[in-house]
Scaffold this motif. Sequence first.
Motif, PDB file in Angstrom:
ATOM      1  N   ALA A 227      31.040 -66.373  32.350  1.00 28.05           N
ATOM      2  CA  ALA A 227      29.835 -66.640  31.564  1.00 28.05           C
ATOM      3  C   ALA A 227      29.084 -65.340  31.276  1.00 28.05           C
ATOM      4  O   ALA A 227      29.013 -64.443  32.126  1.00 28.05           O
ATOM      5  N   ARG A 228      28.523 -65.251  30.092  1.00 26.52           N
ATOM      6  CA  ARG A 228      27.799 -64.043  29.695  1.00 26.52           C
ATOM      7  C   ARG A 228      26.549 -63.849  30.566  1.00 26.52           C
ATOM      8  O   ARG A 228      26.201 -62.723  30.936  1.00 26.52           O
ATOM      9  N   GLU A 229      25.875 -64.948  30.917  1.00 30.29           N
ATOM     10  CA  GLU A 229      24.666 -64.829  31.725  1.00 30.29           C
ATOM     11  C   GLU A 229      25.000 -64.316  33.128  1.00 30.29           C
ATOM     12  O   GLU A 229      24.246 -63.512  33.692  1.00 30.29           O
ATOM     13  N   ILE A 230      26.112 -64.797  33.699  1.00 29.03           N
ATOM     14  CA  ILE A 230      26.499 -64.344  35.031  1.00 29.03           C
ATOM     15  C   ILE A 230      26.871 -62.860  35.008  1.00 29.03           C
ATOM     16  O   ILE A 230      26.539 -62.098  35.925  1.00 29.03           O
ATOM     17  N   GLN A 231      27.553 -62.412  33.965  1.00 28.45           N
ATOM     18  CA  GLN A 231      27.881 -60.989  33.851  1.00 28.45           C
ATOM     19  C   GLN A 231      26.622 -60.137  33.779  1.00 28.45           C
ATOM     20  O   GLN A 231      26.540 -59.084  34.418  1.00 28.45           O
ATOM     21  N   ALA A 232      25.626 -60.582  33.002  1.00 25.56           N
ATOM     22  CA  ALA A 232      24.372 -59.832  32.928  1.00 25.56           C
ATOM     23  C   ALA A 232      23.670 -59.810  34.282  1.00 25.56           C
ATOM     24  O   ALA A 232      23.117 -58.774  34.699  1.00 25.56           O
ATOM     25  N   LEU A 233      23.719 -60.925  35.009  1.00 26.76           N
ATOM     26  CA  LEU A 233      23.102 -60.978  36.330  1.00 26.76           C
ATOM     27  C   LEU A 233      23.795 -60.029  37.302  1.00 26.76           C
ATOM     28  O   LEU A 233      23.140 -59.330  38.089  1.00 26.76           O
ATOM     29  N   ASN A 236      22.808 -56.405  36.502  1.00 22.53           N
ATOM     30  CA  ASN A 236      21.448 -56.122  36.981  1.00 22.53           C
ATOM     31  C   ASN A 236      21.417 -55.977  38.498  1.00 22.53           C
ATOM     32  O   ASN A 236      20.706 -55.120  39.038  1.00 22.53           O
TER      33      ASN A 236
END
Length: 408
Positions: A227-233, A236
């Motif tokens: 998931a794109r959101e998990i990669q961004a998390l 960070n």
Amino acid sequence: MGAGLSVHSRPEGERRGVNSRRRTPPSIFARTARILGLTLFLLTAVVMATSISLALFPMAKRSADDLAALLVLSARTWAELPPQTRPDFIQELQQEHDIRLAVEDKDLEPLQRHSLLVYLGLLEKALERRLDQDHVVVGRDQGNPDGVWIRLPSVEGPLYFGISDTRIGARPPLVFLIALAAILLFSLGAALIIARRITRPLERLSDATTAVGQGRRELLSVEGAEAREIQALIRNFNRMTREVGELLENRTTLLAGISHDLRTPLTRLRLGLEIHGDALEPDLRQLLQRNLEEMEQLLDQSLMLARGFDGKEPVVERELVGLLQTLAVQREAEWRQQHPDSPGRVRFEVDAAVGDGWLWELPEQACLRVLHNLIDNALRYGGGDVLLRLERRDGCPSIRVLDRGPGI
């Protein structure tokens, strides 16, 4: 042996037993799987109930009415036919409609009623309505148990119509239960897979956060996250981990540098006090020496704190009772030497549940530094004796530094 060492420090008057147990909240995986499973179950139940009530049951009822009409019409037609044509009619009924017709009396055995034989109940009610009777005899022939026989009245006596089990054995409720069980099984599997795919990255992040809190730097890989959101998390989090590591390194360097730089003026002060100490009053000279010793002690503690930030001290196995008893004796002797007028004492106490020779793995110097500082604070601000107590809680050591001060 293990790593579950806990150290506590609070006023002795605040000790009290706490028996309340906090309920552990369910995990995200359990909650997600439960919500998805319940949603799919309700959706399946609504679809199946709607299908049965609006499609299957009306179709079964219409089919039962049609079969009842065919049986009543066959009975009336047989009675009206000439005797020589009746065998042909019986044969045609058998071939075209899979219905057997018998004239001879049959000893019918009552059926073992089962809640799943819905179609047979609908057929009986349809025959009762068409014949205007309260009861229609239905049973199995004891000589030929294959199929169901229905007795219908005619002008020449009762007629027996045999219907095979394959025609009336349809069981919509059983089909519903099997379909519902299959759908629930697949729905539960899908819910578990979806919940696991959602919570697996969070579990990895939780483990990495725990590792960072323990002083280890563990960067997560972005390759396993879809998931794109998990990669961004994850990105960070890795950036935060690097920044925290750099912050700790800078603070360690700063503390070590300040402690090292302050030793030069302290050495000059001590040298000046030794050279010109005879010109001072004895009480003033003794007071200045104690202040210099306290400042050096503070610098030593700062250096120990700076060394403790790196988290590289190895874990060693030590006998806890002897280690803590030696610490209590040494710290009391040091305190009396630095503060001869202080009434404070350091007592060591062992809980009855702690046996002799209790070995435990721990970073020895780091634990001693923590206890050293806690005992110093208790002696300085506690206003009396300090109790160093070793207890066993849930199989792990619990070290308490107790005093009679007001607390924080």
